[in-house]
Design a protein around this motif. Structure first.
Motif, PDB file in Angstrom:
ATOM      1  N   MET A   1      32.089  44.975  29.809  1.00 31.64           N
ATOM      2  CA  MET A   1      32.492  43.978  30.779  1.00 31.64           C
ATOM      3  C   MET A   1      33.839  44.364  31.388  1.00 31.64           C
ATOM      4  O   MET A   1      34.657  44.993  30.731  1.00 31.64           O
ATOM      5  CB  MET A   1      32.566  42.594  30.109  1.00 31.64           C
ATOM      6  CG  MET A   1      33.776  42.373  29.222  1.00 31.64           C
ATOM      7  SD  MET A   1      33.864  40.809  28.310  1.00 31.64           S
ATOM      8  CE  MET A   1      33.783  39.601  29.551  1.00 31.64           C
ATOM      9  N   ILE A   2      34.065  43.991  32.622  1.00 34.44           N
ATOM     10  CA  ILE A   2      35.351  44.218  33.283  1.00 34.44           C
ATOM     11  C   ILE A   2      36.219  43.001  32.994  1.00 34.44           C
ATOM     12  O   ILE A   2      35.809  41.861  33.229  1.00 34.44           O
ATOM     13  CB  ILE A   2      35.182  44.376  34.807  1.00 34.44           C
ATOM     14  CG1 ILE A   2      34.227  45.530  35.129  1.00 34.44           C
ATOM     15  CG2 ILE A   2      36.535  44.555  35.499  1.00 34.44           C
ATOM     16  CD1 ILE A   2      34.755  46.889  34.830  1.00 34.44           C
ATOM     17  N   ARG A   3      37.389  43.251  32.441  1.00 35.65           N
ATOM     18  CA  ARG A   3      38.296  42.135  32.159  1.00 35.65           C
ATOM     19  C   ARG A   3      39.740  42.592  32.180  1.00 35.65           C
ATOM     20  O   ARG A   3      40.042  43.785  32.178  1.00 35.65           O
ATOM     21  CB  ARG A   3      37.957  41.466  30.835  1.00 35.65           C
ATOM     22  CG  ARG A   3      38.303  42.279  29.594  1.00 35.65           C
ATOM     23  CD  ARG A   3      37.932  41.501  28.342  1.00 35.65           C
ATOM     24  NE  ARG A   3      38.326  42.160  27.116  1.00 35.65           N
ATOM     25  CZ  ARG A   3      39.448  41.910  26.443  1.00 35.65           C
ATOM     26  NH1 ARG A   3      40.301  41.014  26.889  1.00 35.65           N
ATOM     27  NH2 ARG A   3      39.717  42.553  25.324  1.00 35.65           N
ATOM     28  N   GLU A  62      42.738  45.750  35.065  1.00 34.30           N
ATOM     29  CA  GLU A  62      41.362  45.283  34.943  1.00 34.30           C
ATOM     30  C   GLU A  62      40.504  46.521  34.782  1.00 34.30           C
ATOM     31  O   GLU A  62      40.539  47.432  35.612  1.00 34.30           O
ATOM     32  CB  GLU A  62      40.948  44.473  36.172  1.00 34.30           C
ATOM     33  CG  GLU A  62      41.545  43.098  36.181  1.00 34.30           C
ATOM     34  CD  GLU A  62      40.844  42.153  37.151  1.00 34.30           C
ATOM     35  OE1 GLU A  62      39.671  42.398  37.509  1.00 34.30           O
ATOM     36  OE2 GLU A  62      41.491  41.175  37.522  1.00 34.30           O
ATOM     37  N   ARG A  63      39.768  46.551  33.674  1.00 35.20           N
ATOM     38  CA  ARG A  63      38.935  47.723  33.388  1.00 35.20           C
ATOM     39  C   ARG A  63      37.791  47.326  32.468  1.00 35.20           C
ATOM     40  O   ARG A  63      37.761  46.224  31.933  1.00 35.20           O
ATOM     41  CB  ARG A  63      39.754  48.846  32.770  1.00 35.20           C
ATOM     42  CG  ARG A  63      40.318  48.532  31.379  1.00 35.20           C
ATOM     43  CD  ARG A  63      40.897  49.801  30.748  1.00 35.20           C
ATOM     44  NE  ARG A  63      41.606  49.577  29.519  1.00 35.20           N
ATOM     45  CZ  ARG A  63      41.045  49.459  28.315  1.00 35.20           C
ATOM     46  NH1 ARG A  63      39.738  49.494  28.166  1.00 35.20           N
ATOM     47  NH2 ARG A  63      41.793  49.270  27.239  1.00 35.20           N
ATOM     48  N   GLU A  64      36.902  48.257  32.257  1.00 32.85           N
ATOM     49  CA  GLU A  64      35.809  48.062  31.308  1.00 32.85           C
ATOM     50  C   GLU A  64      36.424  47.985  29.908  1.00 32.85           C
ATOM     51  O   GLU A  64      37.166  48.878  29.491  1.00 32.85           O
ATOM     52  CB  GLU A  64      34.836  49.248  31.390  1.00 32.85           C
ATOM     53  CG  GLU A  64      33.628  49.127  30.502  1.00 32.85           C
ATOM     54  CD  GLU A  64      32.623  48.083  30.958  1.00 32.85           C
ATOM     55  OE1 GLU A  64      31.970  47.482  30.097  1.00 32.85           O
ATOM     56  OE2 GLU A  64      32.499  47.852  32.185  1.00 32.85           O
ATOM     57  N   ALA A  65      36.141  46.899  29.208  1.00 30.74           N
ATOM     58  CA  ALA A  65      36.693  46.714  27.865  1.00 30.74           C
ATOM     59  C   ALA A  65      35.767  45.791  27.081  1.00 30.74           C
ATOM     60  O   ALA A  65      35.091  44.935  27.650  1.00 30.74           O
ATOM     61  CB  ALA A  65      38.089  46.101  27.936  1.00 30.74           C
ATOM     62  N   ALA A  66      35.767  45.976  25.784  1.00 28.80           N
ATOM     63  CA  ALA A  66      35.001  45.080  24.917  1.00 28.80           C
ATOM     64  C   ALA A  66      35.558  43.666  25.056  1.00 28.80           C
ATOM     65  O   ALA A  66      36.754  43.475  25.287  1.00 28.80           O
ATOM     66  CB  ALA A  66      35.114  45.541  23.474  1.00 28.80           C
TER      67      ALA A  66
END
Length: 197
Positions: A1-3, A62-66
């Motif tokens: 997810m992007i967060r 903001e990036r792909e992260a768990a």
């Protein structure tokens, strides 16, 4: 997810450890003298670490992260704070609970003299106790090994105001110097009346 999640610029990081101490989720640790985001799923994205950084090394991205995993964070806190034994002479030199720990080095009388010791002083810390008057050993060697071999975030020394308690403070300060690491530390002194001076 992007967060939204923190990012640490290693070049700007001075290794002070203030961000790791401010991170209530234990998402940040000190690795080779630099702050590092240890696990994406431990970072809640609220940024308690940002205002503590004196060099501006931490920013939001903001990036792909768990996804933030509150259950895993709480389980990790319980695991990290589980320790036995607490006597300096008996504790192992290298144990998982030391990594990223706020270490409390206490003269054993302090826990009995200060009524709110567990709630105000010990809470959230890995505790080592000893009596420099009764234990026939210099604690500085053991404490040096613990500090050298583990990634301790901070050290709090608590002692009684009586002269014999100076031994535990001297051993801890000597150990910090010998370890060669910069570790934020403080000394608390308890009066014979049971108050922190």
């Amino acid at each position: 997810m992007i967060r939204k999640i923190i990012e640490i610029n290693e070049e700007k990081c001075n290794g002070c450890g203030l961000c790791a101490k401010a991170c209530h989720e234990n998402a940040i640790g000190m690795v080779n003298g630099k702050a590092k985001l240890l696990r994406d799923d431990y970072c809640d994205g609220l940024g308690d670490c940002l205002p503590t950084c004196p060099t501006g090394a931490i920013t939001f991205v903001e990036r792909e992260a768990a996804a933030y995993d509150e259950a895993a964070v709480e389980a990790n806190k319980r695991k990290k704070n589980r320790q036995w034994p607490i006597q300096i002479q008996l504790t192992p030199v290298n144990a998982p609970y030391f990594d990223g720990a706020d270490l409390l080095i206490a003269a054993d009388c302090t826990a009995f003299a200060y009524a709110n010791f567990a709630k105000e002083i010990q809470k959230g810390k890995i505790t080592l106790i000893g009596c420099p008057k009764l234990d026939p050993v210099d604690y500085s060697e053991k404490l040096t090994a613990i500090l050298e071999q583990n990634d301790v975030k901070s050290v709090t020394i608590i002692r009684m105001e009586v002269p014999c308690c100076g031994g535990i403070q001297n051993a801890a300060v000597t150990a910090m110097k010998k370890s060669g690491k910069f570790i934020p530390w403080q000394v608390l002194t308890v009066s014979v009346e049971g108050e922190v001076l």
